[in-house]
Design a protein around this motif. Structure first.
Motif, PDB file in Angstrom:
ATOM      1  N   ASP A   1     133.177  -3.957  72.502  1.00  7.99           N
ATOM      2  CA  ASP A   1     132.483  -2.707  72.810  1.00  7.99           C
ATOM      3  C   ASP A   1     132.766  -1.608  71.781  1.00  7.99           C
ATOM      4  O   ASP A   1     131.989  -0.651  71.665  1.00  7.99           O
ATOM      5  N   ASN A   2     133.879  -1.727  71.074  1.00 15.91           N
ATOM      6  CA  ASN A   2     134.302  -0.639  70.180  1.00 15.91           C
ATOM      7  C   ASN A   2     134.566  -1.096  68.747  1.00 15.91           C
ATOM      8  O   ASN A   2     135.276  -0.425  68.000  1.00 15.91           O
ATOM      9  N   GLY A   3     133.959  -2.237  68.366  1.00 15.15           N
ATOM     10  CA  GLY A   3     134.220  -2.805  67.056  1.00 15.15           C
ATOM     11  C   GLY A   3     133.950  -1.839  65.904  1.00 15.15           C
ATOM     12  O   GLY A   3     134.767  -1.681  64.986  1.00 15.15           O
ATOM     13  N   ILE A   4     132.805  -1.167  65.947  1.00  9.53           N
ATOM     14  CA  ILE A   4     132.444  -0.223  64.888  1.00  9.53           C
ATOM     15  C   ILE A   4     133.460   0.918  64.811  1.00  9.53           C
ATOM     16  O   ILE A   4     133.872   1.336  63.719  1.00  9.53           O
ATOM     17  N   LYS A   5     133.877   1.407  65.976  1.00 14.88           N
ATOM     18  CA  LYS A   5     134.837   2.513  66.000  1.00 14.88           C
ATOM     19  C   LYS A   5     136.179   2.075  65.417  1.00 14.88           C
ATOM     20  O   LYS A   5     136.802   2.814  64.632  1.00 14.88           O
TER      21      LYS A   5
ATOM     22  N   ASN B   1     136.958   1.869  76.972  1.00  8.09           N
ATOM     23  CA  ASN B   1     137.874   0.749  77.174  1.00  8.09           C
ATOM     24  C   ASN B   1     138.397   0.356  75.795  1.00  8.09           C
ATOM     25  O   ASN B   1     138.024   0.951  74.787  1.00  8.09           O
ATOM     26  N   TYR B   2     139.282  -0.658  75.752  1.00  6.22           N
ATOM     27  CA  TYR B   2     139.897  -1.033  74.482  1.00  6.22           C
ATOM     28  C   TYR B   2     139.340  -2.344  73.927  1.00  6.22           C
ATOM     29  O   TYR B   2     139.910  -2.930  73.012  1.00  6.22           O
ATOM     30  N   SER B   3     138.213  -2.793  74.461  1.00  6.20           N
ATOM     31  CA  SER B   3     137.590  -4.040  74.028  1.00  6.20           C
ATOM     32  C   SER B   3     137.046  -3.900  72.602  1.00  6.20           C
ATOM     33  O   SER B   3     136.355  -2.926  72.276  1.00  6.20           O
ATOM     34  N   PHE B   4     137.365  -4.885  71.749  1.00  7.84           N
ATOM     35  CA  PHE B   4     136.840  -4.866  70.380  1.00  7.84           C
ATOM     36  C   PHE B   4     135.329  -5.088  70.383  1.00  7.84           C
ATOM     37  O   PHE B   4     134.608  -4.547  69.538  1.00  7.84           O
TER      38      PHE B   4
END
Length: 240
Positions: free
Chosen positions: A199-203, A194-197
């Motif tokens: 869930d994907n902050g590190i990426k 998904n595009y949620s920060f």
């Protein structure tokens, strides 16, 4: 539309074949261009498969076969060419019994290809490498190896030339490459569910930082980005 991901993967195969021919001809800058293109197709085929929900066992096998060419065979040939250049650049290896008129030392570069084949075989049967990887993915390793001739050609300085064309440095990179490919280090995947920060902050932070480094340092940034990827993964310690 269900065959679109496999068609994109075949474009990766084509890119790898062209890169192979160019690498054999010692046109390493053009070979790097087609490896980068193949890696782009490798990203797009997975994206297309997720969007179309067109997953298949054939697609999985085809993807690894394509990676074996683009990200396994080509880096081995490139290292072969770099080691050949190092031999011709005046490094006297006779005292170590490693110099040969038939080019024994450059063959050491194909350790990268062998390690890539073994890494891809493990990946195909390991059902745990879904949200993270164990060992450095072959495309990332290919970028690391291909960055060396690109630095030589486009960021030429006497210091960098002496380092990169040192056969001991090249053999060290080859051994490190083979180790990282088949290590058991957990490395996070850049795939976004998904595009949620949240869930994907590190990426996101890693991608932004990598982009800034590439803009500022160009090809010299690639080894730094790979090192940052490994270091960040060790901090995060992703779990399957």
């Amino acid at each position: 539309m269900k065959h679109l991901p496999n068609f994109i993967t075949l474009l990766n195969v084509l890119s790898g074949c062209i890169a192979t021919v160019l690498a054999v001809q010692n046109k390493l800058d053009l070979a790097a261009l087609f490896v980068f293109l193949g890696i782009l197709f490798d990203f797009l085929d997975g994206l297309a498969a997720r969007l179309l929900k067109a997953y298949s066992e054939i697609g999985l096998q085809l993807d690894s076969l394509a990676d074996m060419i683009t990200s396994g065979l080509v880096p081995g040939i490139v290292m072969f060419q770099l080691l050949t250049m190092a031999e011709k650049d005046g490094w006297n290896l006779d005292m170590f019994g490693m110099h040969s008129e038939v080019g024994i030392l450059p063959l050491f570069g194909f350790l990268i290809t062998m390690a890539s084949a073994y890494r891809l075989a493990i990946f195909n049967v390991d059902e745990n490498q879904v949200t993270s990887f164990k060992g450095l993915p072959t495309p990332a390793n290919a970028l690391l190896i291909l960055s060396l001739p690109m630095i030589l050609m486009h960021q030429n300085t006497p210091i960098l030339n002496n380092i990169i064309l040192n056969p001991w440095f090249l053999m060290g990179v080859t051994v490190l490459s083979a180790f990282l490919l088949n290590s058991r280090i957990n490395l996070f995947s850049l795939k976004l569910e998904n595009y949620s920060f949240k869930d994907n902050g590190i990426k996101y932070l890693f991608l932004i930082g990598s982009l800034i480094l590439l803009i500022l340092m160009r090809f010299l940034a690639i080894p730094i980005v790979i090192a940052l990827y490994i270091f960040t993964s060790l901090l995060v310690q992703p779990k399957n």
